[in-house]
Motif scaffolding. Structure first.
Motif, PDB file in Angstrom:
ATOM      1  N   HIS A 145       0.821  -1.219   0.000  1.00 17.78           N
ATOM      2  CA  HIS A 145       0.000   0.000   0.000  1.00 17.78           C
ATOM      3  C   HIS A 145       0.854   1.269   0.000  1.00 17.78           C
ATOM      4  O   HIS A 145       1.923   1.300   0.595  1.00 17.78           O
ATOM      5  CB  HIS A 145      -0.869   0.062   1.271  1.00 17.78           C
ATOM      6  CG  HIS A 145      -2.188  -0.629   1.161  1.00 17.78           C
ATOM      7  ND1 HIS A 145      -2.350  -1.983   1.370  1.00 17.78           N
ATOM      8  CD2 HIS A 145      -3.426  -0.148   0.866  1.00 17.78           C
ATOM      9  CE1 HIS A 145      -3.635  -2.305   1.219  1.00 17.78           C
ATOM     10  NE2 HIS A 145      -4.306  -1.215   0.912  1.00 17.78           N
ATOM     11  N   PHE A 147      -0.394   4.904   1.336  1.00 20.86           N
ATOM     12  CA  PHE A 147      -1.465   5.753   1.855  1.00 20.86           C
ATOM     13  C   PHE A 147      -1.079   7.210   1.589  1.00 20.86           C
ATOM     14  O   PHE A 147       0.052   7.608   1.851  1.00 20.86           O
ATOM     15  CB  PHE A 147      -1.633   5.566   3.372  1.00 20.86           C
ATOM     16  CG  PHE A 147      -1.886   4.155   3.817  1.00 20.86           C
ATOM     17  CD1 PHE A 147      -2.801   3.350   3.155  1.00 20.86           C
ATOM     18  CD2 PHE A 147      -1.223   3.628   4.921  1.00 20.86           C
ATOM     19  CE1 PHE A 147      -3.058   2.053   3.582  1.00 20.86           C
ATOM     20  CE2 PHE A 147      -1.467   2.330   5.360  1.00 20.86           C
ATOM     21  CZ  PHE A 147      -2.384   1.540   4.691  1.00 20.86           C
ATOM     22  N   LYS A 182      -4.004   4.447  -1.912  1.00 20.32           N
ATOM     23  CA  LYS A 182      -5.282   4.792  -1.289  1.00 20.32           C
ATOM     24  C   LYS A 182      -5.172   6.193  -0.687  1.00 20.32           C
ATOM     25  O   LYS A 182      -4.320   6.449   0.149  1.00 20.32           O
ATOM     26  CB  LYS A 182      -5.605   3.754  -0.200  1.00 20.32           C
ATOM     27  CG  LYS A 182      -6.707   4.149   0.777  1.00 20.32           C
ATOM     28  CD  LYS A 182      -8.066   4.320   0.132  1.00 20.32           C
ATOM     29  CE  LYS A 182      -9.110   4.705   1.182  1.00 20.32           C
ATOM     30  NZ  LYS A 182     -10.209   5.484   0.599  1.00 20.32           N
ATOM     31  N   LEU A 228      -8.995   1.845   7.192  1.00 18.98           N
ATOM     32  CA  LEU A 228      -7.838   1.502   8.026  1.00 18.98           C
ATOM     33  C   LEU A 228      -8.232   0.551   9.150  1.00 18.98           C
ATOM     34  O   LEU A 228      -7.468  -0.361   9.493  1.00 18.98           O
ATOM     35  CB  LEU A 228      -7.209   2.780   8.590  1.00 18.98           C
ATOM     36  CG  LEU A 228      -6.553   3.670   7.525  1.00 18.98           C
ATOM     37  CD1 LEU A 228      -6.216   5.041   8.096  1.00 18.98           C
ATOM     38  CD2 LEU A 228      -5.303   3.002   6.944  1.00 18.98           C
TER      39      LEU A 228
END
Length: 305
Positions: A145, A147, A182, A228
């Protein structure tokens, strides 16, 4: 000797980092020069931090890095210029260094680490186009990921506290197609620091291999917060309160999956970390915190295992 960049997450063993400097920080800014509501609050109150205190706090941080044999680079000192928050000027994803586009008033900070960039393969340095706004405090790596904190309000341009735009999010998606990118829409305020998530690391940060610190009200959309919660599991998240968010409790820094550097006044958080088997290196950083930045903000990791 070339630097072999490698950063895939926020918590693996740190080997090399750029730590900002508070030397020659310059006079207390005027009200008009404040970048964020917390600095503004302290300028007005006459409690803005003094250079001598901030230099001492950063030396305390530097000493922790020495203890763990981390290679530390410092920016070349620019006279009367704030160079504490190196996190904003660039960031590493995998083996690439991304130069950030930050506030125009801060554009002298990146050249101060040119000597570091010269040790990186130029093919691994990425410059963002001028319409792309992105700062390192909004970019957080978690395995596959990335973020990214952003602000989706139509009044983005009116907010000096809105630092990463959706063009920045799209740019990272293009550059790193193998990552799950994301974005999180953050709450912003120009006047109330308790309601201003300046960057993503002001309301969220992973610790260890499965845990995190989170401030629910820092997210404009509950679905972003829930993303999350689902990813980490609610039982693995330490929820901070409004005043703890104001004091920057989510802006600690990991040297290893079990070693965290934290502000010594964060009693509730530090007790939780210890109860979860973390080694907590407590230092004083409360003067620097008056500028709405803390430990993560003043680091730019280059190499983690």
């Amino acid at each position: 000797m070339m630097l072999k960049l490698n950063v895939n997450d926020e918590t693996s063993r740190l080997r090399a980092v750029v730590l900002g400097t508070a030397q020659s920080n310059g006079p207390t800014p005027t009200i008009e020069e404040a970048y964020d509501p917390k600095s503004l609050e302290h300028i007005i109150a006459g409690t803005y931090p003094l250079e001598i205190d901030m230099v001492a706090e950063m030396e305390g941080f530097h000493n922790v890095f020495k203890k763990y044999n981390v290679e530390v680079f410092r920016p070349e000192v620019i006279k009367d210029y704030n160079q504490i928050f190196t996190r904003d000027i660039g960031f590493v994803i995998d083996d690439k260094f991304v130069k950030a586009n930050i506030l125009p008033d801060r554009d002298r900070e990146l050249p101060a680490i040119d000597y570091v960039l010269q040790q990186i393969n130029p093919h691994n340095i990425i410059s963002a186009p001028v319409n792309v706004h992105i700062e390192g405090g909004d970019v957080m790596l978690w395995n596959d990921h990335v973020f990214i904190g952003t602000y989706k309000g139509s009044d983005y341009k009116d907010y000096i506290t809105a630092r990463t735009n959706m063009e920045g999010v799209e740019f990272i998606k293009e550059m790193f197609p193998n990552k799950i990118v994301k974005e999180f829409d953050l709450v912003k305020s120009k006047i109330e620091p308790r309601d201003n998530a300046l960057h993503l690391d002001c309301c969220f940060q992973p610790v260890g291999s499965s845990k995190g610190i989170i401030y629910k009200s820092g997210f404009r959309e509950e679905s972003d917060y829930m993303y999350l919660v689902k990813l980490f599991g609610k039982e693995n998240l330490f929820h901070i309160e409004r005043e703890e968010m104001y004091n920057m409790n989510s802006n600690i820094f990991s040297i290893d999956t079990n070693v965290v550097v934290s502000e010594r006044s964060f009693k509730r958080l530090n007790n939780w970390l210890r109860s979860n088997d973390f080694v907590v290196e407590e230092i004083s950083y409360k003067e620097i915190a008056k500028q709405e930045g803390l430990l993560r903000c003043s680091t730019l990791p280059l190499i983690r295992d």
